[in-house]
Design a protein around this motif. Structure first.
Motif, short mmCIF file in Angstrom:
data_model
loop_
_atom_site.label_atom_id
_atom_site.label_comp_id
_atom_site.label_asym_id
_atom_site.label_seq_id
_atom_site.Cartn_x
_atom_site.Cartn_y
_atom_site.Cartn_z
N GLY A 161 12.88 5.41 9.47
CA GLY A 161 12.39 6.55 9.90
C GLY A 161 11.09 7.23 9.17
N GLU A 162 10.75 7.76 8.33
CA GLU A 162 9.59 8.07 7.67
C GLU A 162 9.68 7.40 6.23
OE1 GLU A 162 6.55 9.73 8.73
OE2 GLU A 162 7.64 9.47 10.77
N ASN A 163 10.63 6.80 5.84
CA ASN A 163 10.64 6.06 4.56
C ASN A 163 10.49 4.83 4.35
OD1 ASN A 163 12.21 9.00 4.24
ND2 ASN A 163 12.38 8.04 2.04
N ILE A 164 9.79 4.25 3.56
CA ILE A 164 9.50 2.74 3.42
C ILE A 164 10.73 1.91 3.09
CG2 ILE A 164 8.31 1.03 2.35
CD1 ILE A 164 6.27 2.61 3.94
N LEU A 217 0.56 4.85 2.77
CA LEU A 217 -0.54 3.92 3.51
C LEU A 217 -1.73 4.48 2.72
CD1 LEU A 217 0.24 3.92 7.32
CD2 LEU A 217 0.79 1.96 5.37
N GLU A 218 -1.97 5.74 2.69
CA GLU A 218 -3.23 6.30 2.19
C GLU A 218 -3.46 5.65 0.82
OE1 GLU A 218 -5.21 10.78 1.70
OE2 GLU A 218 -3.35 10.59 1.57
N GLU A 219 -2.55 5.52 -0.06
CA GLU A 219 -2.87 5.15 -1.38
C GLU A 219 -3.44 3.73 -1.44
OE1 GLU A 219 -0.18 3.58 -5.39
OE2 GLU A 219 0.83 4.76 -3.48
N TYR A 220 -2.93 2.83 -0.65
CA TYR A 220 -3.51 1.62 -0.54
C TYR A 220 -4.69 1.38 0.25
CZ TYR A 220 0.47 0.14 -3.33
OH TYR A 220 1.41 -0.34 -4.31
N LEU A 221 -4.78 1.99 1.35
CA LEU A 221 -6.21 2.07 2.32
C LEU A 221 -7.57 2.50 1.56
CD1 LEU A 221 -4.66 3.10 5.68
CD2 LEU A 221 -5.46 1.02 5.02
N GLY A 222 -7.19 3.37 0.46
CA GLY A 222 -8.23 4.00 -0.48
C GLY A 222 -8.58 3.06 -1.39
N LEU A 223 -7.82 1.86 -1.37
CA LEU A 223 -8.44 0.93 -2.41
C LEU A 223 -9.20 -0.31 -1.60
CD1 LEU A 223 -5.18 0.14 -4.63
CD2 LEU A 223 -7.13 1.66 -5.11
N GLY A 224 -9.36 -0.28 -0.55
CA GLY A 224 -10.01 -0.94 0.52
C GLY A 224 -9.34 -1.88 1.42
N LEU A 225 -7.98 -1.69 1.32
CA LEU A 225 -7.04 -2.58 2.12
C LEU A 225 -7.33 -2.38 3.45
CD1 LEU A 225 -4.02 -4.20 1.58
CD2 LEU A 225 -3.34 -2.37 2.83
N GLN A 226 -7.40 -3.39 4.34
CA GLN A 226 -7.95 -3.29 5.71
C GLN A 226 -6.57 -3.34 6.76
OE1 GLN A 226 -11.08 -5.89 6.63
NE2 GLN A 226 -11.96 -5.68 4.77
N TYR A 227 -5.54 -4.23 6.33
CA TYR A 227 -4.64 -4.66 7.62
C TYR A 227 -3.23 -4.03 7.01
CZ TYR A 227 -7.81 -8.31 9.02
OH TYR A 227 -9.25 -9.00 9.66
N VAL A 228 -2.48 -3.36 7.77
CA VAL A 228 -1.20 -3.09 7.68
C VAL A 228 -0.35 -3.56 9.04
CG1 VAL A 228 0.33 -1.09 7.91
CG2 VAL A 228 -1.89 -1.07 6.55
N ALA A 245 -4.00 9.24 11.71
CA ALA A 245 -4.22 9.43 10.27
C ALA A 245 -5.28 8.64 9.92
CB ALA A 245 -3.15 9.62 9.67
N PHE A 246 -5.13 7.24 10.25
CA PHE A 246 -6.12 6.38 9.59
C PHE A 246 -7.05 5.42 10.84
CE2 PHE A 246 -2.44 6.92 7.01
CZ PHE A 246 -3.07 7.55 5.60
N PRO A 247 -7.84 6.07 11.45
CA PRO A 247 -8.36 5.32 12.69
C PRO A 247 -9.07 4.03 12.42
CG PRO A 247 -9.77 7.44 12.35
CD PRO A 247 -8.35 7.61 11.31
N GLU A 248 -9.37 4.01 11.25
CA GLU A 248 -10.28 2.68 10.82
C GLU A 248 -9.28 1.73 10.51
OE1 GLU A 248 -13.25 2.26 11.54
OE2 GLU A 248 -13.15 4.56 11.99
N VAL A 249 -7.88 1.53 10.29
CA VAL A 249 -7.02 0.65 9.78
C VAL A 249 -6.88 -0.35 10.96
CG1 VAL A 249 -4.77 2.02 10.62
CG2 VAL A 249 -4.72 0.27 8.65
N LYS A 250 -6.74 -1.66 10.45
CA LYS A 250 -6.42 -2.73 11.48
C LYS A 250 -4.86 -2.88 11.49
CE LYS A 250 -10.72 -5.43 10.92
NZ LYS A 250 -11.29 -6.21 10.34
N LEU A 251 -4.01 -1.96 12.43
CA LEU A 251 -2.76 -1.91 12.35
C LEU A 251 -2.19 -2.84 13.28
CD1 LEU A 251 -0.37 -0.33 11.69
CD2 LEU A 251 -0.68 1.30 13.65
#
Length: 238
Positions: free
Chosen positions: A133-136, A153-164, A189-195
């Motif tokens: 669902g919405e839970n990890i 996702l926001e927590e880690y992308l804010g640290l410079g993480l690029q890939y999910v 929500a995160f258009p720059e992420v390499k999803l």
């Protein structure tokens, strides 16, 4: 869009599980290097190598297979499954992994995972965000955490993480199609992420749908092994 075949390892063999259930295991190839070479010969450049024995043991286990594939192909390998300690990461990188994927550790030991991002760089560490669902989901998908996907996702992308790598557990291994709406929500929500989308791909048109919404890559597993998508079709994307 990058096509990223998955090789999941149990006892050194290529297997697939259904929704992470070890009781629903099917062996597809006894020699992972043979499979990896077939992907490389088709022009594919990346490989998602998962140590399912390691995930269960909570420590790197199939590093010898990783090393053998890395030394005998030019594939860009991301490796995950059971990585918990600095020593696990050292072994993975020294065995030839170009990137590592951490999932449960990002929930259960966030300080270690954050330090890995700082020490190795946001391009070397991939966040594995597997969701019920919405839970990890954690611990090989055996349990859901109380962490919600987007704040996680926001927590880690804010640290410079690029890939999910995001896997919808409810879709994995069922060949019912990917959760396109989930990936659209993440990219909005995160258009720059390499999803990297994972779970549910059932046919070639699913790859086109995912490419159209802008995912960086798609992991292909059971659909290929079951003959629903051919190596030639994967090569056409590659």
């Amino acid at each position: 869009m990058e096509i990223i075949p998955a090789i999941d390892l149990i006892d050194g063999q290529c297997v697939r599980l259904t929704q992470g259930d070890y009781a629903q295991k099917k062996v597809y190839e006894s020699d992972p290097l043979k499979m990896a070479k077939s992907f490389e010969a088709a022009g594919i450049q990346r490989l998602h190598l998962v140590d399912l024995d390691g995930a269960k043991a909570r420590k790197i286990t199939n590093d010898a297979v990783l090393k053998r594939v890395a030394e005998n192909t030019a594939l860009h390998i991301d490796f995950g499954g059971g990585l918990r300690t600095d020593e696990d990461l050292k072994i993975a990188f020294e065995s030839g992994a170009k990137q590592i994927t951490g999932g449960s550790i990002a929930v259960k030991d966030p300080e270690t995972f954050k330090r890995w991002i700082q020490d190795f760089g946001g391009d070397k560490i991939i966040l594995g965000a597997d969701v019920h669902g919405e839970n990890i989901a954690v611990s090989g998908w055996a349990e859901s955490s109380d962490r919600k996907l987007l704040p996680f996702l926001e927590e880690y992308l804010g640290l410079g993480l690029q890939y999910v790598i995001c896997t919808d557990v409810s879709k994995d291994g069922l060949l019912q199609g990917p959760n396109v709406a989930l990936y659209q929500k993440i990219l909005a929500a995160f258009p720059e992420v390499k999803l990297i989308a994972s779970g549910g791909v059932a046919e070639f048109d699913d790859l086109k749908r995912l490419e159209d919404i802008g995912v960086y890559g798609t992991i292909v597993g059971k659909a290929f092994y079951e003959g629903r998508i051919s190596l030639e079709q994967l090569a056409s994307f590659a």
